[in-house]
Design a protein around this motif. Structure first.
Motif, PDB file in Angstrom:
ATOM      1  N   GLU A  60      24.586  38.950  46.104  1.00  0.00           N
ATOM      2  CA  GLU A  60      26.046  39.147  45.997  1.00  0.00           C
ATOM      3  C   GLU A  60      26.635  40.202  47.024  1.00  0.00           C
ATOM      4  OE1 GLU A  60      29.680  39.904  43.133  1.00  0.00           O
ATOM      5  OE2 GLU A  60      27.747  39.024  42.180  1.00  0.00           O
ATOM      6  N   SER A  61      25.603  41.264  46.961  1.00  0.00           N
ATOM      7  CA  SER A  61      26.000  42.617  47.471  1.00  0.00           C
ATOM      8  C   SER A  61      26.037  42.616  49.196  1.00  0.00           C
ATOM      9  CB  SER A  61      25.204  43.729  47.150  1.00  0.00           C
ATOM     10  OG  SER A  61      23.874  43.842  47.682  1.00  0.00           O
ATOM     11  N   PHE A  62      25.381  41.618  49.575  1.00  0.00           N
ATOM     12  CA  PHE A  62      25.452  41.294  50.969  1.00  0.00           C
ATOM     13  C   PHE A  62      26.291  40.215  51.376  1.00  0.00           C
ATOM     14  CE2 PHE A  62      21.049  43.329  50.545  1.00  0.00           C
ATOM     15  CZ  PHE A  62      21.186  44.344  51.177  1.00  0.00           C
TER      16      PHE A  62
ATOM     17  N   ALA B 166      29.497  38.460  52.469  1.00  0.00           N
ATOM     18  CA  ALA B 166      30.641  38.871  53.084  1.00  0.00           C
ATOM     19  C   ALA B 166      32.100  38.319  52.227  1.00  0.00           C
ATOM     20  CB  ALA B 166      30.752  38.484  54.679  1.00  0.00           C
ATOM     21  N   SER B 167      32.047  37.273  51.791  1.00  0.00           N
ATOM     22  CA  SER B 167      33.086  36.755  51.045  1.00  0.00           C
ATOM     23  C   SER B 167      33.435  37.263  49.808  1.00  0.00           C
ATOM     24  CB  SER B 167      32.835  35.316  50.828  1.00  0.00           C
ATOM     25  OG  SER B 167      31.528  34.990  50.070  1.00  0.00           O
ATOM     26  N   ARG B 168      32.487  38.225  49.428  1.00  0.00           N
ATOM     27  CA  ARG B 168      32.641  38.913  48.168  1.00  0.00           C
ATOM     28  C   ARG B 168      32.649  40.508  48.183  1.00  0.00           C
ATOM     29  NH1 ARG B 168      29.061  35.979  43.379  1.00  0.00           N
ATOM     30  NH2 ARG B 168      29.741  33.948  43.663  1.00  0.00           N
ATOM     31  N   GLY B 169      32.937  40.715  49.438  1.00  0.00           N
ATOM     32  CA  GLY B 169      33.007  42.262  49.796  1.00  0.00           C
ATOM     33  C   GLY B 169      31.835  42.895  50.281  1.00  0.00           C
ATOM     34  N   GLY B 170      30.756  42.036  50.629  1.00  0.00           N
ATOM     35  CA  GLY B 170      29.418  42.489  50.842  1.00  0.00           C
ATOM     36  C   GLY B 170      29.129  42.761  52.547  1.00  0.00           C
ATOM     37  N   ASP B 171      30.463  43.243  52.957  1.00  0.00           N
ATOM     38  CA  ASP B 171      30.260  43.601  54.527  1.00  0.00           C
ATOM     39  C   ASP B 171      29.692  44.872  54.836  1.00  0.00           C
ATOM     40  OD1 ASP B 171      32.544  44.350  53.823  1.00  0.00           O
ATOM     41  OD2 ASP B 171      33.634  43.567  55.494  1.00  0.00           O
ATOM     42  N   TRP B 172      29.747  45.557  53.889  1.00  0.00           N
ATOM     43  CA  TRP B 172      29.273  47.223  54.054  1.00  0.00           C
ATOM     44  C   TRP B 172      28.063  47.380  54.860  1.00  0.00           C
ATOM     45  CZ3 TRP B 172      24.790  48.868  52.257  1.00  0.00           C
ATOM     46  CH2 TRP B 172      23.957  48.061  51.440  1.00  0.00           C
ATOM     47  N   ALA B 173      27.257  46.567  54.637  1.00  0.00           N
ATOM     48  CA  ALA B 173      25.855  47.079  55.456  1.00  0.00           C
ATOM     49  C   ALA B 173      25.978  46.591  57.122  1.00  0.00           C
ATOM     50  CB  ALA B 173      24.767  46.029  54.975  1.00  0.00           C
ATOM     51  N   VAL B 174      26.930  45.665  57.055  1.00  0.00           N
ATOM     52  CA  VAL B 174      27.177  45.107  58.560  1.00  0.00           C
ATOM     53  C   VAL B 174      28.004  46.453  59.263  1.00  0.00           C
ATOM     54  CG1 VAL B 174      28.311  43.420  60.148  1.00  0.00           C
ATOM     55  CG2 VAL B 174      26.833  42.916  58.073  1.00  0.00           C
ATOM     56  N   ARG B 175      28.932  46.543  58.576  1.00  0.00           N
ATOM     57  CA  ARG B 175      29.780  47.717  59.243  1.00  0.00           C
ATOM     58  C   ARG B 175      29.053  48.929  59.450  1.00  0.00           C
ATOM     59  NH1 ARG B 175      33.241  49.342  55.599  1.00  0.00           N
ATOM     60  NH2 ARG B 175      32.882  48.242  53.913  1.00  0.00           N
ATOM     61  N   TYR B 176      28.043  49.285  58.448  1.00  0.00           N
ATOM     62  CA  TYR B 176      27.531  50.764  58.657  1.00  0.00           C
ATOM     63  C   TYR B 176      26.597  50.470  60.046  1.00  0.00           C
ATOM     64  CZ  TYR B 176      24.095  54.513  57.819  1.00  0.00           C
ATOM     65  OH  TYR B 176      23.667  55.585  58.204  1.00  0.00           O
TER      66      TYR B 176
ATOM     67  N   TYR C 190      25.916  37.116  24.757  1.00  0.00           N
ATOM     68  CA  TYR C 190      26.551  37.079  26.059  1.00  0.00           C
ATOM     69  C   TYR C 190      26.248  38.645  26.781  1.00  0.00           C
ATOM     70  CZ  TYR C 190      30.220  38.170  29.563  1.00  0.00           C
ATOM     71  OH  TYR C 190      30.948  38.315  30.363  1.00  0.00           O
ATOM     72  N   TYR C 191      25.621  38.417  28.206  1.00  0.00           N
ATOM     73  CA  TYR C 191      25.283  39.719  28.579  1.00  0.00           C
ATOM     74  C   TYR C 191      26.092  39.843  30.009  1.00  0.00           C
ATOM     75  CZ  TYR C 191      21.065  39.803  25.963  1.00  0.00           C
ATOM     76  OH  TYR C 191      20.195  39.828  24.913  1.00  0.00           O
ATOM     77  N   GLN C 192      26.752  40.949  30.213  1.00  0.00           N
ATOM     78  CA  GLN C 192      27.424  41.089  31.541  1.00  0.00           C
ATOM     79  C   GLN C 192      26.812  42.293  32.041  1.00  0.00           C
ATOM     80  OE1 GLN C 192      31.708  40.864  31.383  1.00  0.00           O
ATOM     81  NE2 GLN C 192      31.930  42.884  32.195  1.00  0.00           N
ATOM     82  N   VAL C 193      26.435  42.155  33.283  1.00  0.00           N
ATOM     83  CA  VAL C 193      25.960  43.428  34.119  1.00  0.00           C
ATOM     84  C   VAL C 193      26.752  43.728  35.368  1.00  0.00           C
ATOM     85  CG1 VAL C 193      23.779  44.170  35.550  1.00  0.00           C
ATOM     86  CG2 VAL C 193      23.647  42.627  33.368  1.00  0.00           C
ATOM     87  N   ASP C 194      27.376  45.029  35.119  1.00  0.00           N
ATOM     88  CA  ASP C 194      28.078  45.348  36.576  1.00  0.00           C
ATOM     89  C   ASP C 194      27.583  46.475  37.244  1.00  0.00           C
ATOM     90  OD1 ASP C 194      31.174  44.236  35.676  1.00  0.00           O
ATOM     91  OD2 ASP C 194      30.287  44.841  33.932  1.00  0.00           O
ATOM     92  N   ALA C 195      27.730  46.264  38.541  1.00  0.00           N
ATOM     93  CA  ALA C 195      27.321  47.215  39.638  1.00  0.00           C
ATOM     94  C   ALA C 195      28.249  47.654  40.390  1.00  0.00           C
ATOM     95  CB  ALA C 195      25.941  46.465  40.218  1.00  0.00           C
TER      96      ALA C 195
ATOM     97  N   VAL D 177      32.334  51.139  48.072  1.00  0.00           N
ATOM     98  CA  VAL D 177      32.221  49.994  48.875  1.00  0.00           C
ATOM     99  C   VAL D 177      31.840  48.568  48.580  1.00  0.00           C
ATOM    100  CG1 VAL D 177      31.336  51.637  50.704  1.00  0.00           C
ATOM    101  CG2 VAL D 177      29.662  50.409  49.488  1.00  0.00           C
ATOM    102  N   TRP D 178      31.377  48.455  47.321  1.00  0.00           N
ATOM    103  CA  TRP D 178      31.253  47.112  46.753  1.00  0.00           C
ATOM    104  C   TRP D 178      30.946  47.240  45.036  1.00  0.00           C
ATOM    105  CZ3 TRP D 178      26.917  45.468  43.889  1.00  0.00           C
ATOM    106  CH2 TRP D 178      26.747  44.117  43.297  1.00  0.00           C
ATOM    107  N   THR D 179      31.548  46.288  44.514  1.00  0.00           N
ATOM    108  CA  THR D 179      31.403  46.144  43.233  1.00  0.00           C
ATOM    109  C   THR D 179      30.945  44.554  42.839  1.00  0.00           C
ATOM    110  OG1 THR D 179      33.770  45.360  42.602  1.00  0.00           O
ATOM    111  CG2 THR D 179      32.978  47.889  42.466  1.00  0.00           C
TER     112      THR D 179
END
Length: 207
Positions: free
Chosen positions: A57-59, A61-71, A173-178, A189-191
């Motif tokens: 998910e961190s990569f 782009a539709s979920r805000g994961g374009d940080w690596a490409v921009r860098y 129920y487990y919720q993992v936030d990053a 830059v991403w959540t």
């Protein structure tokens, strides 16, 4: 020859031995990749699945994961350097967060899109070895000082859980936030978030 009185005693003894044999612990080796849920609690399969899902998910782009490409676009194609920071266990149970951190690092490295550097705890041992080499290793083999790669981004997160129970049924129920933070600017830059929900049912009567 066994007497009539001794025969029932021998039968009872044999039955006792068979019962003890039936209660003996049995161990079966299984593949480490096999998913096994016994209690419904957080386990190794959850750790791997959540780590892989979050890094994918961190990569995205539709979920805000374009940080690596921009860098990479801003740094002549050089891959960003990531360090996995603290993952806090805010759940109601014991979770081996160290294993989860390793799964996150593995998923990042497997992606091939970033470089990963050692954590603060790991760096201490490496630095001590490097300092020792300055006095005890030959000049052609000793590691040079002040050559560490500084991280550009730090991944942090937490694990939370909620349990609902009634009778022999419970829902866990487990919720993992990053969150990925730019170390120089403190910009997030991403959540991301991944959730797991398990229904655990126990039989009312057991043999």
């Amino acid at each position: 020859m066994m007497t009539t009185r001794a025969r029932p005693l021998a039968t009872l003894a044999l039955a006792g031995l068979m019962a003890l044999g039936g209660c003996a612990t049995q161990v079966t080796r299984v593949s480490p990749e096999q998913q096994i849920d016994l209690s419904g609690r957080w386990n190794d399969a959850d750790s791997r699945l959540v780590a892989d899902a979050l890094i994918r998910e961190s990569f995205d782009a539709s979920r805000g994961g374009d940080w690596a490409v921009r860098y990479m676009q801003a740094h002549a194609g050089r891959r960003p350097i990531v360090i996995v920071g603290t993952v806090r266990n805010a759940s109601m149970e014991h979770i081996a967060v160290g294993t989860f951190v390793r799964d996150l690092e593995r998923a990042y490295l497997s992606s091939g899109q970033v470089q990963v550097v050692a954590s603060a705890d790991e760096r201490g041992e490496v630095r001590a070895e490097r300092e020792d080499q300055q006095d005890n290793a030959t000049a052609d083999t000793r590691a040079r000082l002040a050559r560490e790669r500084g991280a550009n981004f730090m991944l942090q997160g937490d694990v939370q859980s909620i349990e609902d129970r009634e009778g022999g049924r419970r829902v866990v129920y487990y919720q993992v936030d990053a969150t990925l933070v730019d170390i120089e600017t403190n910009e997030k830059v991403w959540t991301g978030q991944h959730r797991i929900k398990k229904m655990v049912e126990r039989p009312r009567f057991r043999l």
